[in-house]
Design a protein around this motif. Structure first.
Motif, PDB file in Angstrom:
ATOM      1  N   ARG A  40       0.979  -1.150   0.179  1.00  0.00           N
ATOM      2  CA  ARG A  40      -0.441  -0.032  -0.033  1.00  0.00           C
ATOM      3  C   ARG A  40       1.060   1.291   0.193  1.00  0.00           C
ATOM      4  NH1 ARG A  40      -5.275   0.929   1.066  1.00  0.00           N
ATOM      5  NH2 ARG A  40      -5.962   3.020   1.480  1.00  0.00           N
ATOM      6  N   GLU A  41       0.889   2.255  -0.759  1.00  0.00           N
ATOM      7  CA  GLU A  41       1.026   3.731  -0.692  1.00  0.00           C
ATOM      8  C   GLU A  41       0.552   4.433  -0.342  1.00  0.00           C
ATOM      9  OE1 GLU A  41       2.434   4.535  -4.756  1.00  0.00           O
ATOM     10  OE2 GLU A  41       3.610   2.904  -5.311  1.00  0.00           O
ATOM     11  N   PHE A  42       1.495   5.318   0.391  1.00  0.00           N
ATOM     12  CA  PHE A  42       0.237   6.407   1.597  1.00  0.00           C
ATOM     13  C   PHE A  42       1.158   7.547   1.497  1.00  0.00           C
ATOM     14  CE2 PHE A  42       1.995   3.742   4.416  1.00  0.00           C
ATOM     15  CZ  PHE A  42       2.550   4.181   5.407  1.00  0.00           C
ATOM     16  N   MET A  43       0.787   8.507   1.163  1.00  0.00           N
ATOM     17  CA  MET A  43       0.964   9.770   1.646  1.00  0.00           C
ATOM     18  C   MET A  43       1.340  10.390   3.462  1.00  0.00           C
ATOM     19  SD  MET A  43       3.206  10.874  -1.015  1.00  0.00           S
ATOM     20  CE  MET A  43       2.481  13.251  -1.365  1.00  0.00           C
ATOM     21  N   THR A  44       2.137  10.800   3.864  1.00  0.00           N
ATOM     22  CA  THR A  44       1.992  11.481   5.764  1.00  0.00           C
ATOM     23  C   THR A  44       3.344  12.837   5.214  1.00  0.00           C
ATOM     24  OG1 THR A  44       2.743  10.678   7.876  1.00  0.00           O
ATOM     25  CG2 THR A  44       3.986  10.390   6.143  1.00  0.00           C
ATOM     26  N   PRO A  45       2.884  13.840   6.234  1.00  0.00           N
ATOM     27  CA  PRO A  45       3.681  15.049   6.612  1.00  0.00           C
ATOM     28  C   PRO A  45       4.849  14.616   6.872  1.00  0.00           C
ATOM     29  CG  PRO A  45       0.888  15.123   7.082  1.00  0.00           C
ATOM     30  CD  PRO A  45       1.455  13.901   6.816  1.00  0.00           C
ATOM     31  N   ARG A  46       6.045  15.352   6.555  1.00  0.00           N
ATOM     32  CA  ARG A  46       7.580  14.814   6.939  1.00  0.00           C
ATOM     33  C   ARG A  46       7.494  14.688   8.925  1.00  0.00           C
ATOM     34  NH1 ARG A  46      12.054  15.937   3.834  1.00  0.00           N
ATOM     35  NH2 ARG A  46      13.795  15.399   5.029  1.00  0.00           N
ATOM     36  N   SER A  47       6.978  16.089   9.073  1.00  0.00           N
ATOM     37  CA  SER A  47       7.304  16.843  10.533  1.00  0.00           C
ATOM     38  C   SER A  47       6.620  14.971  11.552  1.00  0.00           C
ATOM     39  CB  SER A  47       5.974  17.323  11.183  1.00  0.00           C
ATOM     40  OG  SER A  47       5.307  17.833  10.993  1.00  0.00           O
ATOM     41  N   LYS A  48       5.417  14.568  11.293  1.00  0.00           N
ATOM     42  CA  LYS A  48       4.551  13.714  11.745  1.00  0.00           C
ATOM     43  C   LYS A  48       5.409  12.306  11.397  1.00  0.00           C
ATOM     44  CE  LYS A  48      -0.255  11.999  11.769  1.00  0.00           C
ATOM     45  NZ  LYS A  48      -1.472  11.835  10.886  1.00  0.00           N
ATOM     46  N   CYS A  49       5.750  12.305  10.320  1.00  0.00           N
ATOM     47  CA  CYS A  49       6.502  10.961   9.996  1.00  0.00           C
ATOM     48  C   CYS A  49       8.126  10.423  10.740  1.00  0.00           C
ATOM     49  CB  CYS A  49       6.660  10.674   8.391  1.00  0.00           C
ATOM     50  SG  CYS A  49       7.226   9.061   7.856  1.00  0.00           S
ATOM     51  N   GLU A  50       9.132  12.234  10.890  1.00  0.00           N
ATOM     52  CA  GLU A  50      10.105  11.830  11.899  1.00  0.00           C
ATOM     53  C   GLU A  50       9.820  11.326  12.554  1.00  0.00           C
ATOM     54  OE1 GLU A  50      12.044  15.399   9.945  1.00  0.00           O
ATOM     55  OE2 GLU A  50      12.812  14.196   8.771  1.00  0.00           O
ATOM     56  N   LYS A  51       8.619  11.817  13.101  1.00  0.00           N
ATOM     57  CA  LYS A  51       9.067  11.306  15.681  1.00  0.00           C
ATOM     58  C   LYS A  51       8.517   9.815  15.545  1.00  0.00           C
ATOM     59  CE  LYS A  51       7.188  15.520  16.468  1.00  0.00           C
ATOM     60  NZ  LYS A  51       5.687  16.511  16.229  1.00  0.00           N
ATOM     61  N   LYS A  52       8.892   9.238  14.051  1.00  0.00           N
ATOM     62  CA  LYS A  52       7.307   7.538  14.353  1.00  0.00           C
ATOM     63  C   LYS A  52       8.966   6.896  13.511  1.00  0.00           C
ATOM     64  CE  LYS A  52       3.073   8.967  13.674  1.00  0.00           C
ATOM     65  NZ  LYS A  52       1.703   8.034  12.615  1.00  0.00           N
ATOM     66  N   ILE A  53       9.768   7.597  13.261  1.00  0.00           N
ATOM     67  CA  ILE A  53      11.071   6.642  13.194  1.00  0.00           C
ATOM     68  C   ILE A  53      11.571   6.335  13.963  1.00  0.00           C
ATOM     69  CG2 ILE A  53      12.826   6.312  11.885  1.00  0.00           C
ATOM     70  CD1 ILE A  53      11.852   8.658   9.876  1.00  0.00           C
ATOM     71  N   LYS A  54      11.789   4.778  13.873  1.00  0.00           N
ATOM     72  CA  LYS A  54      12.869   4.100  14.768  1.00  0.00           C
ATOM     73  C   LYS A  54      14.223   3.605  14.760  1.00  0.00           C
ATOM     74  CE  LYS A  54      13.249  -0.499  17.130  1.00  0.00           C
ATOM     75  NZ  LYS A  54      12.350  -1.087  17.573  1.00  0.00           N
ATOM     76  N   SER A  55      14.406   3.599  13.233  1.00  0.00           N
ATOM     77  CA  SER A  55      16.356   3.456  12.305  1.00  0.00           C
ATOM     78  C   SER A  55      15.618   3.780  10.816  1.00  0.00           C
ATOM     79  CB  SER A  55      16.757   2.023  12.412  1.00  0.00           C
ATOM     80  OG  SER A  55      15.951   1.613  12.116  1.00  0.00           O
ATOM     81  N   VAL A  56      16.615   3.893  10.017  1.00  0.00           N
ATOM     82  CA  VAL A  56      16.889   4.178   8.557  1.00  0.00           C
ATOM     83  C   VAL A  56      17.901   3.316   7.839  1.00  0.00           C
ATOM     84  CG1 VAL A  56      17.372   5.617   6.707  1.00  0.00           C
ATOM     85  CG2 VAL A  56      15.990   7.023   8.734  1.00  0.00           C
ATOM     86  N   VAL A  57      17.220   2.686   7.031  1.00  0.00           N
ATOM     87  CA  VAL A  57      18.654   1.195   6.628  1.00  0.00           C
ATOM     88  C   VAL A  57      18.635   1.798   5.033  1.00  0.00           C
ATOM     89  CG1 VAL A  57      18.741  -0.977   5.518  1.00  0.00           C
ATOM     90  CG2 VAL A  57      17.618  -0.284   7.313  1.00  0.00           C
ATOM     91  N   SER A  58      19.405   2.981   4.610  1.00  0.00           N
ATOM     92  CA  SER A  58      20.411   3.350   3.656  1.00  0.00           C
ATOM     93  C   SER A  58      19.800   2.310   2.273  1.00  0.00           C
ATOM     94  CB  SER A  58      21.387   4.305   3.462  1.00  0.00           C
ATOM     95  OG  SER A  58      22.751   3.259   3.245  1.00  0.00           O
ATOM     96  N   ALA A  59      19.447   2.690   1.145  1.00  0.00           N
ATOM     97  CA  ALA A  59      19.788   1.892  -0.659  1.00  0.00           C
ATOM     98  C   ALA A  59      20.820   1.789  -0.252  1.00  0.00           C
ATOM     99  CB  ALA A  59      18.867   2.808  -0.897  1.00  0.00           C
ATOM    100  N   GLU A  60      21.693   2.224  -0.137  1.00  0.00           N
ATOM    101  CA  GLU A  60      23.433   1.902  -0.470  1.00  0.00           C
ATOM    102  C   GLU A  60      23.569   0.627   0.502  1.00  0.00           C
ATOM    103  OE1 GLU A  60      25.138   5.814   0.670  1.00  0.00           O
ATOM    104  OE2 GLU A  60      24.749   6.633  -0.959  1.00  0.00           O
ATOM    105  N   THR A  61      23.252   0.719   1.507  1.00  0.00           N
ATOM    106  CA  THR A  61      23.987   0.274   2.315  1.00  0.00           C
ATOM    107  C   THR A  61      23.612  -1.825   2.330  1.00  0.00           C
ATOM    108  OG1 THR A  61      23.180   0.968   4.153  1.00  0.00           O
ATOM    109  CG2 THR A  61      24.364  -0.947   4.984  1.00  0.00           C
ATOM    110  N   GLU A  62      22.104  -1.430   1.555  1.00  0.00           N
ATOM    111  CA  GLU A  62      21.486  -3.243   0.876  1.00  0.00           C
ATOM    112  C   GLU A  62      22.524  -3.195  -0.775  1.00  0.00           C
ATOM    113  OE1 GLU A  62      17.229  -2.480   0.712  1.00  0.00           O
ATOM    114  OE2 GLU A  62      16.725  -2.150   3.103  1.00  0.00           O
ATOM    115  N   GLN A  63      22.897  -2.252  -1.016  1.00  0.00           N
ATOM    116  CA  GLN A  63      23.181  -2.757  -2.507  1.00  0.00           C
ATOM    117  C   GLN A  63      24.173  -3.655  -2.604  1.00  0.00           C
ATOM    118  OE1 GLN A  63      23.368   0.520  -5.201  1.00  0.00           O
ATOM    119  NE2 GLN A  63      21.290   0.751  -4.921  1.00  0.00           N
ATOM    120  N   GLU A  64      25.504  -3.783  -1.462  1.00  0.00           N
ATOM    121  CA  GLU A  64      26.481  -4.039  -1.003  1.00  0.00           C
ATOM    122  C   GLU A  64      26.964  -5.212  -0.557  1.00  0.00           C
ATOM    123  OE1 GLU A  64      28.442  -1.161   2.182  1.00  0.00           O
ATOM    124  OE2 GLU A  64      28.522   0.069   0.344  1.00  0.00           O
TER     125      GLU A  64
END
Length: 64
Positions: A40-64
């Motif tokens: 499912r695809e959805f849009m969410t405000p940046r400020s609201k989303c940044e509060k809910k993020i636990k961690s970020v897995v970058s696309a560059e790390t997955e490719q290696e």
């Protein structure tokens, strides 16, 4: 927070399908995200989303 298109966001709370991973499709004032569990695809405000993020897995790390 340094988030790019293609990154996977690990969220604090689960999506109703049970997945906590979201793929970033678009960035700006809003984020367009796709749930990796159900697709499912959805849009969410940046400020609201940044509060809910636990961690970020970058696309560059997955490719290696």
């Amino acid at each position: 927070m340094d988030i790019k298109v293609g990154d996977i966001l690990k969220m604090k709370k689960e999506h109703p399908c049970g997945s906590k991973d979201m793929l970033v499709l678009r960035i700006g004032a809003d984020f367009k995200l796709r749930c990796t569990g159900c697709g499912r695809e959805f849009m969410t405000p940046r400020s609201k989303c940044e509060k809910k993020i636990k961690s970020v897995v970058s696309a560059e790390t997955e490719q290696e």
